[in-house]
Design an enzyme around this catalytic site. Sequence first.
Site, PDB file in Angstrom:
ATOM      1  N   LYS A   6      39.041  66.799  56.589  1.00 18.02           N
ATOM      2  CA  LYS A   6      39.615  66.797  57.938  1.00 18.02           C
ATOM      3  C   LYS A   6      38.632  66.197  58.945  1.00 18.02           C
ATOM      4  CE  LYS A   6      42.522  70.682  56.685  1.00 18.02           C
ATOM      5  NZ  LYS A   6      42.565  72.142  56.538  1.00 18.02           N
ATOM      6  N   GLN A  50      39.845  77.492  58.748  1.00 16.86           N
ATOM      7  CA  GLN A  50      40.191  77.164  57.368  1.00 16.86           C
ATOM      8  C   GLN A  50      40.596  78.425  56.607  1.00 16.86           C
ATOM      9  OE1 GLN A  50      40.411  73.996  56.036  1.00 16.86           O
ATOM     10  NE2 GLN A  50      41.309  75.075  54.293  1.00 16.86           N
ATOM     11  N   ASP A  83      47.643  74.193  63.163  1.00 17.82           N
ATOM     12  CA  ASP A  83      48.369  74.528  61.930  1.00 17.82           C
ATOM     13  C   ASP A  83      49.809  74.954  62.237  1.00 17.82           C
ATOM     14  OD1 ASP A  83      46.632  74.021  59.796  1.00 17.82           O
ATOM     15  OD2 ASP A  83      45.498  75.860  60.186  1.00 17.82           O
TER      16      ASP A  83
END
Length: 307
Positions: free
Chosen positions: A67, A111, A134
């Site tokens: 990422k 994460q 997200d």
Amino acid sequence: MSQPVPNGSESESAPSARLLPGGPVAERILADVAERVAALTRRGVTPSLATVLVGDDDASAGYIRIKQRQAAELGFASPHEHLPASATQADLHAVITAFNDDPAVHGLLVQHPVPKHLDYDRALQVMDPDKDVDGMHPLNIGRLALELPGPLPCTPAGIEALLAFHDIPVSGREVVVLGRGATLGRPLSILLAQKRPTANAAVTVVHTGVADWPRYTLRADVLVAAAGVPGIVQPEHVKPGAVVIGGGVRYEGRRLLPDVDESCARVAGAITPRVGGVGPTTVAMLFRNAITAAERATGPLAGEGPR
Ligand SMILES: NC(=O)c1ccc[n+]([C@@H]2O[C@H](COP(=O)([O-])OP(=O)(O)OC[C@H]3O[C@@H](n4cnc5c(N)ncnc54)[C@H](OP(=O)(O)O)[C@@H]3O)[C@@H](O)[C@H]2O)c1
């Protein structure tokens, strides 16, 4: 764009499904993101996606690196906090709060998974929902359910984009989702049932509570595997000619074990490849959420309407 699956060791006469790679879908989304990054940069704003990693899990560290590399390529700043595996819930909340309060940070992700002694869902609730790239904050799941603007959960949004890119209509057709998990099955079922040309489907969700789930998958025009159970979808669960999307995966070390057995390509009309299907579209959607968050935080140019 799409290629047939090689027949491999199977019968030469076995029909083979069209492949539905996610790479070209992601490229198109990321090209749009790059243009939007350039437009913000011209206004003197560097879009910023912050990441938080807790502990030393190799796979998680690898995902963060991917990422960050993508962020750098697109022109995002990517401030990062790496907390030790011994970090407390309060430590995690403090890092999230600091990023929430930093106006130079537009998007934020923690994460997943976090070490077992920490509660990811509680941490998610501390996050500013408008920075949640997200799309998993409860407020954003609520926005999804109510069709209000907000970041969409990345994997479901990536699957809708993948189907649209490959000209697979779902409107008015039967979509069966195997799995009702919070990350994939549940939000995808909401998304694909919405009133939109690229959705508008008759969606059925099956799970461990539906012992005869193959009865449902066998009538699906589009079957999405979202269980995280390697090989759970076999050819006998697929209607001949149906579209099969492999969303669920499990990792054993570095080995990827997909829900959809490769032999399903003999029965399906179209299928995502074992590697490079849904995954790339998920990452692309993350950056689409991040640039949208940066644009919202920055406000429209004089004369521009809201996005
Ligand atoms: N490709 C990507 O980029 C990407 C991104 C995110 C997630 N994923 C993958 O997507 C999968 C789903 O994630 P999630 O967090 O949404 O799921 P989850 O919370 O792990 O839920 C899995 C779902 O599958 C159902 N299930 C499990 N075993 C089953 C069985 N034998 N028969 C019928 N149903 C079964 C479960 O049913 P119950 O509810 O009844 O327990 C549950 O609804 C995972 O494999 C994850 O790794 C992939």
